[in-house]
Scaffold this motif. Structure first.
Motif, short mmCIF file in Angstrom:
data_model
loop_
_atom_site.label_atom_id
_atom_site.label_comp_id
_atom_site.label_asym_id
_atom_site.label_seq_id
_atom_site.Cartn_x
_atom_site.Cartn_y
_atom_site.Cartn_z
N PHE A 1 -13.89 -5.64 11.36
CA PHE A 1 -12.79 -5.68 10.64
C PHE A 1 -11.54 -5.35 11.14
O PHE A 1 -11.26 -4.46 11.74
CB PHE A 1 -13.09 -4.29 9.27
CG PHE A 1 -11.89 -4.34 8.15
CD1 PHE A 1 -11.89 -5.39 7.15
CD2 PHE A 1 -11.05 -3.29 8.27
CE1 PHE A 1 -10.98 -5.41 6.34
CE2 PHE A 1 -9.89 -3.48 7.43
CZ PHE A 1 -10.00 -4.30 6.50
N ARG A 2 -10.49 -6.29 10.85
CA ARG A 2 -9.13 -6.04 11.41
C ARG A 2 -8.11 -6.42 10.41
O ARG A 2 -8.24 -7.54 9.75
CB ARG A 2 -9.00 -7.05 12.58
CG ARG A 2 -10.07 -6.56 13.80
CD ARG A 2 -10.20 -7.70 15.06
NE ARG A 2 -11.27 -7.33 15.66
CZ ARG A 2 -11.20 -7.37 16.94
NH1 ARG A 2 -10.23 -8.06 17.55
NH2 ARG A 2 -12.16 -7.14 17.61
N ALA A 3 -7.21 -5.53 10.24
CA ALA A 3 -6.23 -5.90 9.24
C ALA A 3 -4.74 -5.53 9.42
O ALA A 3 -4.62 -4.52 10.32
CB ALA A 3 -6.40 -4.78 7.89
N ILE A 4 -3.84 -6.39 9.05
CA ILE A 4 -2.30 -6.19 9.29
C ILE A 4 -1.73 -6.03 7.91
O ILE A 4 -2.06 -6.78 6.95
CB ILE A 4 -1.87 -7.56 9.91
CG1 ILE A 4 -2.39 -7.74 11.21
CG2 ILE A 4 -0.21 -7.48 9.87
CD1 ILE A 4 -1.75 -8.93 12.00
N ARG A 5 -0.92 -4.74 7.86
CA ARG A 5 -0.16 -4.60 6.66
C ARG A 5 1.27 -5.65 6.58
O ARG A 5 2.05 -5.20 7.55
CB ARG A 5 0.19 -3.38 6.42
CG ARG A 5 -0.95 -2.47 5.92
CD ARG A 5 -0.62 -0.94 6.08
NE ARG A 5 -1.98 -0.54 5.77
CZ ARG A 5 -2.10 1.00 5.78
NH1 ARG A 5 -0.98 1.80 6.08
NH2 ARG A 5 -2.92 1.70 5.43
N PHE A 6 1.26 -6.63 6.05
CA PHE A 6 2.29 -7.68 6.14
C PHE A 6 3.45 -7.30 5.53
O PHE A 6 3.41 -6.66 4.43
CB PHE A 6 1.83 -9.11 5.84
CG PHE A 6 1.13 -9.56 6.91
CD1 PHE A 6 1.47 -10.37 7.74
CD2 PHE A 6 -0.24 -9.96 6.44
CE1 PHE A 6 0.75 -10.81 8.78
CE2 PHE A 6 -1.22 -10.90 7.40
CZ PHE A 6 -0.58 -11.08 8.55
N VAL B 1 0.91 -1.20 -0.07
CA VAL B 1 -0.15 0.23 -0.11
C VAL B 1 0.84 1.59 -0.06
O VAL B 1 0.28 2.29 -0.36
CB VAL B 1 -0.87 -0.15 1.07
CG1 VAL B 1 -2.00 -1.11 1.12
CG2 VAL B 1 -0.41 0.12 2.54
N TYR B 2 2.01 1.11 0.40
CA TYR B 2 3.07 2.30 0.59
C TYR B 2 3.67 2.59 -0.84
O TYR B 2 4.08 1.60 -1.71
CB TYR B 2 4.04 1.92 1.70
CG TYR B 2 3.55 1.92 2.75
CD1 TYR B 2 2.99 3.07 3.44
CD2 TYR B 2 3.71 0.66 3.57
CE1 TYR B 2 2.33 2.77 4.86
CE2 TYR B 2 3.15 0.51 4.65
CZ TYR B 2 2.52 1.60 5.38
OH TYR B 2 1.87 1.25 6.59
N GLU C 1 -1.08 -2.55 -8.96
CA GLU C 1 -2.21 -3.07 -8.89
C GLU C 1 -2.74 -3.55 -7.60
O GLU C 1 -3.77 -3.37 -6.90
CB GLU C 1 -2.93 -3.86 -10.07
CG GLU C 1 -2.64 -3.45 -11.34
CD GLU C 1 -3.47 -2.09 -11.57
OE1 GLU C 1 -4.63 -2.22 -11.26
OE2 GLU C 1 -3.09 -1.04 -12.26
N TYR C 2 -1.68 -4.44 -7.11
CA TYR C 2 -2.07 -5.21 -5.88
C TYR C 2 -2.13 -4.32 -4.95
O TYR C 2 -3.08 -4.38 -3.93
CB TYR C 2 -0.78 -6.24 -5.76
CG TYR C 2 -0.89 -7.09 -4.40
CD1 TYR C 2 -1.76 -8.01 -3.96
CD2 TYR C 2 0.05 -6.54 -3.45
CE1 TYR C 2 -1.46 -8.51 -2.99
CE2 TYR C 2 0.20 -7.33 -2.47
CZ TYR C 2 -0.59 -8.42 -2.07
OH TYR C 2 -0.41 -9.12 -0.81
N GLY C 3 -1.30 -3.35 -4.59
CA GLY C 3 -1.31 -2.15 -3.87
C GLY C 3 -2.43 -1.55 -3.71
O GLY C 3 -3.03 -1.07 -2.40
N LYS C 4 -2.99 -0.94 -5.07
CA LYS C 4 -4.08 -0.20 -4.86
C LYS C 4 -5.30 -1.21 -4.37
O LYS C 4 -6.03 -0.42 -3.73
CB LYS C 4 -4.41 0.18 -6.54
CG LYS C 4 -3.19 1.31 -6.87
CD LYS C 4 -3.71 1.55 -8.24
CE LYS C 4 -2.59 2.35 -8.85
NZ LYS C 4 -1.95 1.94 -9.83
N ALA C 5 -5.40 -2.24 -4.94
CA ALA C 5 -6.50 -3.24 -4.52
C ALA C 5 -6.62 -3.34 -2.84
O ALA C 5 -7.43 -3.28 -2.23
CB ALA C 5 -6.38 -4.32 -5.02
N LYS C 6 -5.46 -3.46 -2.38
CA LYS C 6 -5.33 -3.95 -0.70
C LYS C 6 -5.72 -2.49 -0.05
O LYS C 6 -6.58 -2.49 0.67
CB LYS C 6 -4.04 -4.26 -0.54
CG LYS C 6 -3.53 -5.61 -0.73
CD LYS C 6 -4.26 -6.56 0.04
CE LYS C 6 -3.88 -7.95 -0.15
NZ LYS C 6 -4.66 -8.86 0.43
#
Ligand code: SER
Length: 328
Positions: free
Chosen positions: A173-178, A124-125, A147-152
């Protein structure tokens, strides 16, 4: 198996397989697992063959089961997504929306909140220039390169918006940026941080490796047991403690060359050459070398167990030798 279940998408993937094993160990027996192909039978798990894009199938699952928790792991990783943008966006965005909808239907049906885990990513960064500071969740994430980062990022936003648990029943909703993840027992497919696990698995099989990224590049990484531990922690913590909907976590950030040297300590004959893939290098250059995970530490007690040396000594090398039947 009763009809009260934990629901996992992308169950054949690296994280899915490990997560199911860990849930089993914890005593969670009623798991339904969705993926495109059945690979192997997993204990205490009912496998459903199908796609997250098949809304009829998801409706049937909604009718038949009472889902308490959703782990939506199905995704197309960054390199593959760049090569197949249409398919990737369908899976990564539309597929995720379908699973959100399933979660919402379950919340209404059961009149309770449905825990929803979403694996986001350092993708995402997008750092415009090489930056060695520890990137916080708010920084540099308005315009992901891939595209992957945008979708995330889009799905993080939708998940946050759909989380109505403060006012009514809905998705919790709970998310981790791995960061990049290294598993000693499996290899990822289609990612860009894959050079690290690929290098280690090649070494353990006595093969040489052609690395597609430059030797000085650094990305944040963790090993799979830490990744799974983080998922358990964030899913168990009281919602009141979670001040963010998506959190960074990290463990170590070696350069490619440091990975090589560490690998060589254990596999002395290992030989690596470089053949830089400019597209993949560009993706890696847009991702941070370090992330700041203090929010995860403060809010839900995240702490990695394995630093680089410990990862190799206690997790990667013993398990990978076992996998490839090598003697200690
Ligand atoms: N590891 C992923 C990839 O390389 C990023 O989350 O695509």
């Amino acid at each position: 198996m009763g009809n009260k279940v934990i629901f996992i998408t992308g169950s054949n993937g690296e994280m899915g397989r490990y997560l199911i094993e860990a849930l089993n160990k914890e005593g969670s027996k009623n798991i339904i697992a969705l993926d495109l192909e059945q690979k192997n039978n997993i204990l205490n798990t009912k496998f459903i063959q199908g796609s997250i894009l098949d809304t009829q199938l998801l409706d049937d699952i909604n009718e038949k089961y009472e889902i308490s928790e959703i782990y939506h792991l199905a995704a197309i990783l960054s390199t593959k997504a760049e090569n197949n943008p249409q398919l990737a966006n369908d899976v990564n965005i539309n597929g995720t929306k379908n699973i959100f909808e399933l979660g919402q239907k379950q919340a209404i049906k059961q009149k309770k909140n449905i825990l929803f885990f979403f694996p986001s990513s350092i993708a995402v960064y997008n750092l415009e220039e090489n930056n060695n500071s520890k990137i916080k969740e708010e920084d540099y994430c308005s315009n992901p390169l891939t595209e992957y980062g945008k979708a995330k990022l889009i799905c993080e936003d939708i998940g946050k918006r759909l989380d109505t648990t403060k006012t009514t029943f809905g998705i919790d909703f709970r998310a981790i940026r791995f960061p990049g993840i290294i598993s000693a027992t499996t290899l990822p497919t289609g990612g860009t941080s894959d050079y690290a696990p690929e290098m280690i698995h090649a070494a353990a099989q006595n093969k040489s490796y052609k690395c597609f990224v430059m030797n000085n590049r650094k990305l944040p990484f963790i090993v799979m047991p830490d990744a799974i531990d983080a998922i358990f922690k964030i899913m168990k913590i009281s919602k009141k403690k979670l001040l963010k909907s998506a959190y960074n976590i990290t463990s170590f950030s070696p350069s490619v060359e440091e990975f090589y040297n560490k690998t060589k300590e254990y596999f002395q004959n290992f030989n690596m050459t470089y053949s830089i893939d400019s597209k993949r290098q560009k993706i890696i250059d847009s991702w941070p070398s370090y992330v700041n995970d203090s929010a995860a530490q403060n809010d839900w007690g995240w702490k990695s167990k394995y630093d680089l040396s410990e990862s190799y000594a206690s997790y990667i090398v013993p398990h990978i030798k076992n996998k490839y039947n090598m003697e200690e």
